[in-house]
Design a protein around this motif. Structure first.
Motif, PDB file in Angstrom:
ATOM      1  N   THR A  32       0.120  14.654  36.410  1.00 33.86           N
ATOM      2  CA  THR A  32       0.191  15.963  37.090  1.00 33.86           C
ATOM      3  C   THR A  32       0.323  17.076  36.068  1.00 33.86           C
ATOM      4  O   THR A  32      -0.297  18.130  36.199  1.00 33.86           O
ATOM      5  CB  THR A  32       1.412  16.008  38.041  1.00 33.86           C
TER       6      THR A  32
ATOM      7  N   TYR B 256      -2.936  17.690  34.451  1.00 31.84           N
ATOM      8  CA  TYR B 256      -3.795  18.368  35.429  1.00 31.84           C
ATOM      9  C   TYR B 256      -3.502  19.867  35.450  1.00 31.84           C
ATOM     10  O   TYR B 256      -4.400  20.692  35.501  1.00 31.84           O
ATOM     11  CB  TYR B 256      -3.565  17.795  36.830  1.00 31.84           C
TER      12      TYR B 256
ATOM     13  N   MET C 254      -9.816  17.472  42.314  1.00 35.52           N
ATOM     14  CA  MET C 254      -8.588  16.665  42.339  1.00 35.52           C
ATOM     15  C   MET C 254      -8.582  15.754  43.565  1.00 35.52           C
ATOM     16  O   MET C 254      -8.093  14.627  43.509  1.00 35.52           O
ATOM     17  CB  MET C 254      -7.360  17.588  42.319  1.00 35.52           C
TER      18      MET C 254
ATOM     19  N   LEU D 188      -6.092  12.358  43.891  1.00 35.83           N
ATOM     20  CA  LEU D 188      -4.728  12.801  43.617  1.00 35.83           C
ATOM     21  C   LEU D 188      -4.059  13.073  44.967  1.00 35.83           C
ATOM     22  O   LEU D 188      -4.717  13.581  45.885  1.00 35.83           O
ATOM     23  CB  LEU D 188      -4.784  14.090  42.778  1.00 35.83           C
TER      24      LEU D 188
ATOM     25  N   GLU E 295       0.795  16.260  45.015  1.00 35.11           N
ATOM     26  CA  GLU E 295       0.584  16.528  43.584  1.00 35.11           C
ATOM     27  C   GLU E 295      -0.375  17.711  43.372  1.00 35.11           C
ATOM     28  O   GLU E 295      -0.152  18.556  42.516  1.00 35.11           O
ATOM     29  CB  GLU E 295       0.019  15.291  42.886  1.00 35.11           C
TER      30      GLU E 295
END
Lengths: 163, 196
Positions: free
Chosen positions: A60, A63, A124, A129, A133
Protein backbone atom coordinates in the motif's frame (compact mmCIF):
# COMPACT_ATOMS: atom_id res chain seq x y z
CA UNK A 1 16.69 -6.08 10.97
CA UNK A 2 17.53 -5.14 7.34
CA UNK A 3 19.06 -1.71 6.67
CA UNK A 4 17.53 0.73 4.19
CA UNK A 5 19.58 -0.53 1.25
CA UNK A 6 18.67 -4.17 1.83
CA UNK A 7 15.04 -3.30 2.41
CA UNK A 8 14.93 -1.16 -0.72
CA UNK A 9 16.52 -3.94 -2.77
CA UNK A 10 13.87 -6.35 -1.62
CA UNK A 11 11.03 -3.84 -2.24
CA UNK A 12 12.40 -3.11 -5.71
CA UNK A 13 12.49 -6.82 -6.51
CA UNK A 14 9.05 -7.55 -5.07
CA UNK A 15 7.12 -4.56 -6.41
CA UNK A 16 8.88 -3.58 -9.61
CA UNK A 17 6.37 -5.36 -11.82
CA UNK A 18 3.44 -3.82 -9.93
CA UNK A 19 4.82 -0.27 -10.17
CA UNK A 20 5.92 -0.64 -13.79
CA UNK A 21 2.56 -2.01 -14.82
CA UNK A 22 0.78 0.89 -13.14
CA UNK A 23 3.08 3.43 -14.80
CA UNK A 24 2.58 1.74 -18.16
CA UNK A 25 -1.18 1.98 -17.74
CA UNK A 26 -0.94 5.58 -16.60
CA UNK A 27 1.26 6.46 -19.59
CA UNK A 28 -1.20 4.82 -21.96
CA UNK A 29 1.19 2.01 -22.85
CA UNK A 30 4.23 4.13 -23.73
CA UNK A 31 7.17 1.98 -22.54
CA UNK A 32 9.79 4.76 -22.41
CA UNK A 33 7.66 7.13 -20.39
CA UNK A 34 6.59 4.23 -18.17
CA UNK A 35 10.24 3.32 -17.51
CA UNK A 36 11.02 6.92 -16.56
CA UNK A 37 8.02 7.12 -14.28
CA UNK A 38 8.82 3.74 -12.68
CA UNK A 39 12.34 4.95 -12.02
CA UNK A 40 11.01 8.19 -10.52
CA UNK A 41 8.57 6.22 -8.32
CA UNK A 42 11.40 4.12 -6.89
CA UNK A 43 13.58 7.18 -6.42
CA UNK A 44 10.74 8.70 -4.39
CA UNK A 45 10.46 5.40 -2.50
CA UNK A 46 14.15 5.60 -1.63
CA UNK A 47 13.70 9.20 -0.49
CA UNK A 48 10.79 8.15 1.74
CA UNK A 49 12.45 5.09 3.29
CA UNK A 50 12.78 6.74 6.70
CA UNK A 51 9.14 7.79 6.68
CA UNK A 52 7.70 4.28 6.65
CA UNK A 53 6.09 3.79 10.03
CA UNK A 54 4.46 0.42 9.47
CA UNK A 55 0.90 1.81 9.57
CA UNK A 56 0.18 0.09 6.26
CA UNK A 57 1.69 -2.75 4.27
CA UNK A 58 4.70 -2.04 2.06
CA UNK A 59 2.49 -2.74 -0.93
CA UNK A 60 0.00 0.00 0.00
CA UNK A 61 2.84 2.35 0.88
CA UNK A 62 4.53 1.86 -2.50
CA UNK A 63 1.19 2.26 -4.23
CA UNK A 64 0.80 5.64 -2.51
CA UNK A 65 4.22 6.77 -3.67
CA UNK A 66 3.53 5.55 -7.21
CA UNK A 67 0.14 7.29 -7.38
CA UNK A 68 1.65 10.54 -6.07
CA UNK A 69 4.55 10.29 -8.52
CA UNK A 70 2.12 9.74 -11.41
CA UNK A 71 -0.04 12.71 -10.37
CA UNK A 72 3.02 14.93 -9.96
CA UNK A 73 4.30 13.86 -13.36
CA UNK A 74 1.03 14.68 -15.04
CA UNK A 75 0.75 18.15 -13.53
CA UNK A 76 4.40 18.98 -14.22
CA UNK A 77 4.28 17.77 -17.82
CA UNK A 78 0.69 18.17 -18.91
CA UNK A 79 1.25 21.08 -21.25
CA UNK A 80 4.05 19.53 -23.28
CA UNK A 81 3.28 15.84 -22.90
CA UNK A 82 -0.44 15.81 -23.69
CA UNK A 83 0.22 16.50 -27.33
CA UNK A 84 3.26 14.26 -27.65
CA UNK A 85 1.65 11.37 -25.82
CA UNK A 86 -1.50 11.44 -27.91
CA UNK A 87 0.40 11.79 -31.16
CA UNK A 88 2.85 9.08 -30.13
CA UNK A 89 0.02 6.59 -29.68
CA UNK A 90 -1.41 7.50 -33.08
CA UNK A 91 2.03 7.19 -34.64
CA UNK A 92 2.64 3.75 -33.18
CA UNK A 93 -0.37 2.28 -34.90
CA UNK A 94 -0.07 4.32 -38.09
CA UNK A 95 3.62 4.10 -38.90
CA UNK A 96 4.21 0.53 -37.78
CA UNK A 97 1.33 -0.87 -39.73
CA UNK A 98 0.05 -2.57 -36.55
CA UNK A 99 2.81 -5.19 -36.67
CA UNK A 100 5.14 -3.70 -34.06
CA UNK A 101 2.40 -2.34 -31.83
CA UNK A 102 3.06 -2.62 -28.11
CA UNK A 103 1.41 -5.70 -26.65
CA UNK A 104 -1.76 -5.02 -24.62
CA UNK A 105 -2.13 -1.64 -26.34
CA UNK A 106 -5.90 -2.13 -26.49
CA UNK A 107 -6.00 -2.42 -22.71
CA UNK A 108 -3.96 0.77 -22.22
CA UNK A 109 -5.96 2.67 -24.83
CA UNK A 110 -9.20 1.85 -23.01
CA UNK A 111 -7.87 2.84 -19.58
CA UNK A 112 -6.15 5.86 -21.13
CA UNK A 113 -9.49 7.43 -21.96
CA UNK A 114 -10.32 7.87 -18.29
CA UNK A 115 -9.23 10.95 -16.34
CA UNK A 116 -5.97 10.80 -14.35
CA UNK A 117 -7.34 9.80 -10.95
CA UNK A 118 -9.95 7.38 -12.36
CA UNK A 119 -7.19 5.75 -14.38
CA UNK A 120 -5.12 5.19 -11.24
CA UNK A 121 -8.11 3.88 -9.28
CA UNK A 122 -9.18 1.37 -11.93
CA UNK A 123 -5.61 0.10 -12.27
CA UNK A 124 -5.59 -0.71 -8.56
CA UNK A 125 -8.94 -2.47 -9.00
CA UNK A 126 -7.50 -4.47 -11.91
CA UNK A 127 -4.56 -5.35 -9.69
CA UNK A 128 -7.10 -6.71 -7.19
CA UNK A 129 -6.21 -4.38 -4.36
CA UNK A 130 -8.86 -4.35 -1.59
CA UNK A 131 -11.21 -1.36 -1.68
CA UNK A 132 -10.10 -0.44 1.83
CA UNK A 133 -6.49 -0.26 0.64
CA UNK A 134 -7.40 1.72 -2.49
CA UNK A 135 -9.30 4.18 -0.30
CA UNK A 136 -6.22 4.55 1.90
CA UNK A 137 -3.96 5.09 -1.14
CA UNK A 138 -6.25 7.70 -2.68
CA UNK A 139 -7.25 9.26 0.63
CA UNK A 140 -11.01 9.19 0.21
CA UNK A 141 -13.74 7.38 2.16
CA UNK A 142 -14.54 3.82 1.11
CA UNK A 143 -18.16 4.74 0.36
CA UNK A 144 -17.04 7.54 -1.91
CA UNK A 145 -14.58 5.17 -3.58
CA UNK A 146 -17.31 2.61 -4.30
CA UNK A 147 -19.40 5.32 -6.01
CA UNK A 148 -16.36 6.35 -8.04
CA UNK A 149 -15.54 2.77 -9.05
CA UNK A 150 -19.14 2.18 -10.11
CA UNK A 151 -18.98 5.28 -12.31
CA UNK A 152 -15.57 4.33 -13.73
CA UNK A 153 -16.83 0.83 -14.59
CA UNK A 154 -19.80 2.35 -16.42
CA UNK A 155 -17.44 4.64 -18.37
CA UNK A 156 -15.11 1.77 -19.21
CA UNK A 157 -18.03 -0.35 -20.40
CA UNK A 158 -19.06 2.44 -22.74
CA UNK A 159 -15.48 2.82 -23.99
CA UNK A 160 -15.15 -0.92 -24.62
CA UNK A 161 -18.49 -1.09 -26.42
CA UNK A 162 -17.48 1.75 -28.73
CA UNK A 163 -14.20 0.07 -29.72
CA UNK B 1 -23.67 -11.67 -18.11
CA UNK B 2 -19.90 -11.43 -17.64
CA UNK B 3 -18.37 -8.31 -16.13
CA UNK B 4 -16.36 -6.47 -18.83
CA UNK B 5 -13.85 -5.79 -16.08
CA UNK B 6 -13.03 -9.51 -15.75
CA UNK B 7 -11.56 -9.62 -19.25
CA UNK B 8 -9.58 -6.42 -18.51
CA UNK B 9 -8.36 -7.97 -15.25
CA UNK B 10 -7.04 -11.01 -17.11
CA UNK B 11 -5.29 -8.84 -19.68
CA UNK B 12 -3.86 -6.71 -16.87
CA UNK B 13 -2.38 -9.69 -15.03
CA UNK B 14 -1.04 -11.03 -18.30
CA UNK B 15 0.66 -7.70 -19.09
CA UNK B 16 2.03 -7.47 -15.55
CA UNK B 17 3.65 -10.88 -15.65
CA UNK B 18 5.51 -9.99 -18.85
CA UNK B 19 7.18 -6.99 -17.13
CA UNK B 20 9.31 -8.84 -14.58
CA UNK B 21 12.19 -9.60 -16.92
CA UNK B 22 13.29 -6.00 -17.53
CA UNK B 23 13.93 -4.84 -13.95
CA UNK B 24 16.93 -2.45 -13.85
CA UNK B 25 19.82 -2.84 -11.42
CA UNK B 26 18.84 -1.77 -7.90
CA UNK B 27 22.29 -0.54 -6.89
CA UNK B 28 22.42 1.80 -9.90
CA UNK B 29 18.96 3.06 -9.00
CA UNK B 30 20.04 3.80 -5.42
CA UNK B 31 23.07 5.67 -6.75
CA UNK B 32 20.82 7.67 -9.09
CA UNK B 33 18.47 8.49 -6.20
CA UNK B 34 21.39 9.65 -4.08
CA UNK B 35 22.74 11.81 -6.91
CA UNK B 36 19.32 13.37 -7.50
CA UNK B 37 18.86 14.17 -3.83
CA UNK B 38 22.33 15.68 -3.71
CA UNK B 39 21.79 17.85 -6.79
CA UNK B 40 18.40 19.06 -5.48
CA UNK B 41 20.03 20.13 -2.20
CA UNK B 42 22.93 21.76 -4.10
CA UNK B 43 20.49 23.71 -6.27
CA UNK B 44 18.65 25.09 -3.23
CA UNK B 45 21.91 25.91 -1.48
CA UNK B 46 23.17 27.54 -4.69
CA UNK B 47 20.12 29.82 -4.91
CA UNK B 48 20.44 30.89 -1.32
CA UNK B 49 24.22 31.28 -1.63
CA UNK B 50 23.77 33.71 -4.56
CA UNK B 51 21.35 35.83 -2.52
CA UNK B 52 23.56 35.64 0.57
CA UNK B 53 26.66 36.62 -1.41
CA UNK B 54 24.77 39.57 -2.92
CA UNK B 55 23.79 40.60 0.60
CA UNK B 56 27.38 40.33 1.86
CA UNK B 57 28.70 42.10 -1.26
CA UNK B 58 26.33 45.04 -0.93
CA UNK B 59 26.88 45.28 2.85
CA UNK B 60 30.67 45.28 2.37
CA UNK B 61 30.36 47.90 -0.39
CA UNK B 62 28.43 50.21 1.93
CA UNK B 63 30.72 49.55 4.87
CA UNK B 64 34.15 49.67 3.24
CA UNK B 65 33.83 51.42 -0.14
CA UNK B 66 30.95 53.87 -0.06
CA UNK B 67 30.28 55.02 3.47
CA UNK B 68 27.11 57.05 3.05
CA UNK B 69 26.51 59.86 5.53
CA UNK B 70 22.97 61.16 4.86
CA UNK B 71 19.98 59.88 6.77
CA UNK B 72 18.19 59.44 3.44
CA UNK B 73 21.02 57.20 2.22
CA UNK B 74 20.93 55.17 5.44
CA UNK B 75 17.23 54.63 4.90
CA UNK B 76 17.98 53.54 1.33
CA UNK B 77 20.60 51.03 2.52
CA UNK B 78 18.16 49.71 5.10
CA UNK B 79 15.46 49.21 2.46
CA UNK B 80 17.85 47.48 0.04
CA UNK B 81 19.41 45.15 2.60
CA UNK B 82 16.10 44.58 4.37
CA UNK B 83 14.49 43.51 1.07
CA UNK B 84 17.33 41.11 0.33
CA UNK B 85 17.29 39.67 3.84
CA UNK B 86 13.55 39.12 3.61
CA UNK B 87 14.02 37.34 0.27
CA UNK B 88 16.65 35.01 1.82
CA UNK B 89 14.32 34.19 4.72
CA UNK B 90 11.47 33.45 2.29
CA UNK B 91 13.69 31.16 0.19
CA UNK B 92 14.79 29.24 3.27
CA UNK B 93 11.18 28.91 4.44
CA UNK B 94 10.02 27.81 0.95
CA UNK B 95 12.77 25.20 0.79
CA UNK B 96 11.76 23.83 4.15
CA UNK B 97 8.07 23.88 3.28
CA UNK B 98 8.51 22.08 -0.04
CA UNK B 99 10.43 19.33 1.77
CA UNK B 100 7.36 18.68 3.90
CA UNK B 101 5.34 17.43 0.90
CA UNK B 102 5.32 13.73 1.65
CA UNK B 103 4.93 11.35 -1.27
CA UNK B 104 4.18 8.42 1.01
CA UNK B 105 0.97 10.03 2.29
CA UNK B 106 -2.36 9.40 0.58
CA UNK B 107 -2.86 11.04 -2.81
CA UNK B 108 -5.48 13.44 -1.39
CA UNK B 109 -3.17 14.54 1.45
CA UNK B 110 -0.18 15.04 -0.86
CA UNK B 111 -2.40 16.85 -3.35
CA UNK B 112 -3.67 19.15 -0.61
CA UNK B 113 -0.14 19.84 0.65
CA UNK B 114 1.07 20.63 -2.90
CA UNK B 115 -1.93 22.88 -3.48
CA UNK B 116 -1.24 24.79 -0.24
CA UNK B 117 2.44 25.10 -1.17
CA UNK B 118 1.67 26.65 -4.57
CA UNK B 119 -1.02 28.89 -3.07
CA UNK B 120 1.65 30.09 -0.65
CA UNK B 121 4.05 30.61 -3.59
CA UNK B 122 1.33 32.61 -5.34
CA UNK B 123 1.09 34.92 -2.32
CA UNK B 124 4.88 35.22 -2.19
CA UNK B 125 5.25 35.88 -5.88
CA UNK B 126 2.50 38.44 -5.85
CA UNK B 127 2.43 41.10 -3.11
CA UNK B 128 5.57 40.06 -1.21
CA UNK B 129 7.99 39.93 -4.16
CA UNK B 130 6.57 43.16 -5.57
CA UNK B 131 6.95 44.84 -2.16
CA UNK B 132 10.55 43.63 -1.90
CA UNK B 133 11.31 44.89 -5.41
CA UNK B 134 9.72 48.26 -4.68
CA UNK B 135 11.61 48.54 -1.37
CA UNK B 136 14.87 47.66 -3.11
CA UNK B 137 14.22 50.16 -5.93
CA UNK B 138 13.18 52.97 -3.59
CA UNK B 139 16.25 52.18 -1.47
CA UNK B 140 18.52 52.37 -4.48
CA UNK B 141 17.12 55.70 -5.65
CA UNK B 142 17.36 57.15 -2.13
CA UNK B 143 21.13 56.76 -2.54
CA UNK B 144 21.13 58.88 -5.70
CA UNK B 145 21.35 62.32 -3.98
CA UNK B 146 24.47 61.31 -2.09
CA UNK B 147 25.85 59.52 -5.16
CA UNK B 148 25.73 62.86 -6.97
CA UNK B 149 28.13 64.31 -4.36
CA UNK B 150 30.83 61.92 -5.51
CA UNK B 151 29.97 61.12 -9.14
CA UNK B 152 29.38 63.29 -12.19
CA UNK B 153 25.80 63.74 -13.39
CA UNK B 154 26.47 61.48 -16.37
CA UNK B 155 27.74 58.71 -14.09
CA UNK B 156 24.69 59.01 -11.84
CA UNK B 157 22.35 58.86 -14.84
CA UNK B 158 24.23 55.83 -16.16
CA UNK B 159 23.93 54.18 -12.73
CA UNK B 160 20.18 54.88 -12.56
CA UNK B 161 19.54 53.65 -16.09
CA UNK B 162 21.61 50.48 -15.60
CA UNK B 163 19.56 49.77 -12.45
CA UNK B 164 16.38 50.07 -14.52
CA UNK B 165 17.77 47.57 -17.04
CA UNK B 166 18.75 45.11 -14.31
CA UNK B 167 15.31 45.53 -12.73
CA UNK B 168 13.63 44.88 -16.09
CA UNK B 169 15.57 41.60 -16.50
CA UNK B 170 14.71 40.63 -12.93
CA UNK B 171 11.00 41.40 -13.44
CA UNK B 172 10.97 39.37 -16.65
CA UNK B 173 12.52 36.33 -14.97
CA UNK B 174 10.14 36.61 -12.03
CA UNK B 175 7.18 36.90 -14.41
CA UNK B 176 8.27 33.71 -16.21
CA UNK B 177 8.60 31.86 -12.90
CA UNK B 178 5.20 33.13 -11.74
CA UNK B 179 3.53 32.02 -14.97
CA UNK B 180 5.04 28.55 -14.64
CA UNK B 181 3.96 28.16 -11.05
CA UNK B 182 0.48 29.52 -11.75
CA UNK B 183 0.05 26.88 -14.48
CA UNK B 184 1.02 24.28 -11.92
CA UNK B 185 -1.54 25.72 -9.54
CA UNK B 186 -4.23 25.45 -12.23
CA UNK B 187 -3.25 21.83 -12.83
CA UNK B 188 -3.43 21.15 -9.11
CA UNK B 189 -6.88 22.72 -8.87
CA UNK B 190 -8.02 20.66 -11.82
CA UNK B 191 -6.66 17.47 -10.26
CA UNK B 192 -8.25 18.40 -6.95
CA UNK B 193 -11.67 18.39 -8.60
CA UNK B 194 -11.13 14.76 -9.52
CA UNK B 195 -11.03 13.82 -5.83
CA UNK B 196 -14.56 15.14 -5.25
Amino acid sequence: MPNNTQLFESLHADYYAMVHQMCLGFMKGDPDLANDLTQESFINTWRSMDKFKGASSYKTWIYRITVNTCLKYIRDNKQKKQVSLDSQIDLTSASNGQTNEQPHQELYQAIGQLNDLDRLIIMMVLDELEYEEIASVVGIKEGNLRVKIHRIKKNLKKILENE
Amino acid sequence: MSDPLDSLKNKWQEAKSSTKESRPDTKELIQLARNKMKSAVNMHIGNIAVLALTFVGISSFFKYVAQFQNTLSHLGILLMLGGLALRIIIELYSMNRSKRIDFSESAATTQEASLKFYQYRKRIHGPVTITILIAYTVGFYLLTPEFSDYFTTTQVILLDVSYLLAAAIFIYSIRTAIKKEMKLLDELNELNNQFE
